[in-house]
Design an enzyme around this catalytic site. Structure first.
Site, PDB file in Angstrom:
ATOM      1  CG  ASP A 102       0.135   5.426  -1.187  1.00  0.00           C
ATOM      2  OD1 ASP A 102       0.161   5.707  -2.403  1.00  0.00           O
ATOM      3  OD2 ASP A 102      -0.487   4.431  -0.749  1.00  0.00           O
ATOM      4  CB  CYS A 316      15.190  -5.050  19.768  1.00  0.00           C
ATOM      5  SG  CYS A 316      13.839  -5.565  20.852  1.00  0.00           S
ATOM      6  CG  HIS A 345      10.283  -7.415  19.409  1.00  0.00           C
ATOM      7  ND1 HIS A 345      11.458  -8.137  19.483  1.00  0.00           N
ATOM      8  CD2 HIS A 345       9.400  -8.199  18.724  1.00  0.00           C
ATOM      9  CE1 HIS A 345      11.295  -9.298  18.884  1.00  0.00           C
ATOM     10  NE2 HIS A 345      10.059  -9.364  18.417  1.00  0.00           N
TER      11      HIS A 345
HETATM   12  N1  PRF Z   1      -2.168   1.924  -4.520  1.00  0.00           N
HETATM   13  C1  PRF Z   1      -1.675   2.902  -3.693  1.00  0.00           C
HETATM   14  N2  PRF Z   1      -1.346   2.644  -2.422  1.00  0.00           N
HETATM   15  C2  PRF Z   1      -1.501   1.387  -1.959  1.00  0.00           C
HETATM   16  C3  PRF Z   1      -1.996   0.347  -2.756  1.00  0.00           C
HETATM   17  C4  PRF Z   1      -2.355   0.612  -4.112  1.00  0.00           C
HETATM   18  O1  PRF Z   1      -2.798  -0.240  -4.891  1.00  0.00           O
HETATM   19  C5  PRF Z   1      -2.026  -0.803  -1.943  1.00  0.00           C
HETATM   20  C6  PRF Z   1      -2.492  -2.156  -2.320  1.00  0.00           C
HETATM   21  N3  PRF Z   1      -2.006  -3.160  -1.481  1.00  0.00           N
HETATM   22  C7  PRF Z   1      -1.542  -0.407  -0.689  1.00  0.00           C
HETATM   23  N4  PRF Z   1      -1.241   0.908  -0.709  1.00  0.00           N
HETATM   24  N5  PRF Z   1      -1.530   4.144  -4.166  1.00  0.00           N
HETATM   25 ZN    ZN Z   2      13.309  -7.752  20.379  1.00  0.00          ZN
END
Ligand code: PRF
Ligand code: ZN
Length: 380
Positions: A102, A316, A345
């Site tokens: 991210d 698991c 789990h």
């Molecule tokens: N943008 C980015 N990462 C995220 C979100 C987003 O809107 C969300 C929203 N649930 C979680 N992670 N870049």
């Molecule tokens: Zn399990």
């Protein structure tokens, strides 16, 4: 510039295998530089270059095909330059399957009063030592280029909920401009796939505007952001109902930060292919298991002498070898093994759920599967 636009230059390719005849659910494959992922998929979260409490071998044993990590955290500590010198994130953490990172946008926006948003980017103070930093589309892209993740996310703004219409409109328009800047700054489109993120809050016209603007920029995948930020569940499903159909059919669709069993099923039914969420790993560490019969709060006194496994339907490592009474004991003593066994789990449970979902799509019976699942999960 021309080569850069060519589709086959992209690092990942989505292959649509079939769409469920009962629903809009899609069965597919995502081809990445570190292997093929079967979709729909749940991605365990490894914020600090580790899925908390799990070794990469354990992750593979329970069927993790891809994990998620975070630009913001790795930028703050140990630094993307260090990870680049280590040979990239895969090598640094000993994980040779796909990684999605991210962009840091969401994490920085979560800092609240510690940050200031401008057209250029976001100024913020570190959650670690209060030091001043700046993240921008260029910087977030540079960091993710250094990390070497297979899929990198655009630097976006996730508007809070609730937020007024004009705020959300300005915010989504800036997110589009930021995406253009991410794409221009991205150095390795043939090695790392940049995904754009649709925003627009809970406003239909604004979601439509964002989807139109974001998908007008040719990219190998698109995400839906700005959901699961405190709105009612029904509202999120409604936004998905009108937003998912605006995304191209030949590209993967990722719903960010969403991963409760309900949301996974409701998302898949509406055509989502990828999900991530800290929920299963976080609740595991404080002693809650997700099971086929619903949530089990292992800490509860009622399990003190319960010598059965967590989930009669689970095979698991934890369920094959340990009782609820023992797990309760570990959690109550704050023993590390308790967190580890519950994490194994919970991740196994969600990954198995997604495997069952894929099989149900293949056999055009996802609605039936959903009904059976919830009858057991909620006991109705
Ligand atoms: N943008 C980015 N990462 C995220 C979100 C987003 O809107 C969300 C929203 N649930 C979680 N992670 N870049
Ligand atoms: Zn399990």
């Amino acid at each position: 510039e021309k080569d850069y636009e060519r589709k086959y230059m992209y690092a990942v390719r989505y292959e649509l295998i079939k769409t469920c005849k009962q629903t809009g659910a899609r069965l597919g494959r995502l081809h990445t530089p570190h292997g093929v992922i079967e979709t729909p998929i749940f991605m365990p979260v490894g914020t600090q270059a580790t899925v908390k409490a799990m070794t990469p071998e354990e992750l593979k044993d329970i069927g993790s095909q891809i994990i998620l990590s975070n630009t913001y955290h790795l930028y703050m500590r140990p630094g993307h330059d260090l990870i680049e010198r280590a040979g990239g994130l895969h090598k640094f953490m000993n994980w040779d399957k796909p990684i999605l990172t991210d962009s840091g946008g969401f994490q920085v926006f979560s800092l609240g009063p510690l940050r200031k948003i401008k057209e250029e980017g976001v100024e913020f103070r570190s959650h670690l030592d209060g030091s001043k930093h700046f993240l921008s589309p260029e910087k977030a892209t540079e960091i993710q280029n250094a990390l070497g993740s297979d899929i990198i996310m655009a630097f976006d703004e996730c508007a809070p909920y609730p937020a007024d219409r004009q705020y959300v409109k300005n915010s989504l328009e800036r997110t589009t401009r930021w995406l253009e800047r991410c794409k221009a700054a991205h150095k390795y489109p043939e090695r790392q796939a940049l995904f754009g993120i649709v925003q627009g809050g809970m406003y239909k016209e604004l979601r439509e505007q964002s989807a139109r603007e974001i998908t007008a920029i040719d990219l190998p995948g698109y995400a839906i952001g700005g959901l699961s930020v405190g709105e009612p569940k029904e509202m999120m499903y409604e936004v998905l109902d009108y937003t998912v159909p605006l995304l191209p059919e030949d590209k993967p669709r990722y719903l960010m930060g969403v991963g409760s069993p309900d949301d996974l099923l409701e998302g898949v039914l509406r055509g989502i292919d990828m999900f991530d969420c800290v929920l299963p790993t976080r609740i595991a560490r404080n002693g809650t298991a997700m099971t086929s019969q619903g949530k089990v709060v292992v800490r509860n006194a009622s399990y003190a002498e319960d010598f059965t496994s967590l989930d009669p339907e689970c095979d698991c490592y934890t369920c094959r070898n340990y009782t609820k009474a023992y797990l309760r004991h570990l959690i109550k003593c704050n023993e590390i093994l308790g967190a580890r066994l519950l994490t194994i789990h919970n991740l196994h449970f969600l990954l198995k759920l997604m495997e069952n979902v894929r099989e149900a799509i293949r056999e055009d019976r996802l609605l039936d599967y959903k009904k059976d699942f919830f009858e057991k999960y909620y006991g109705k």
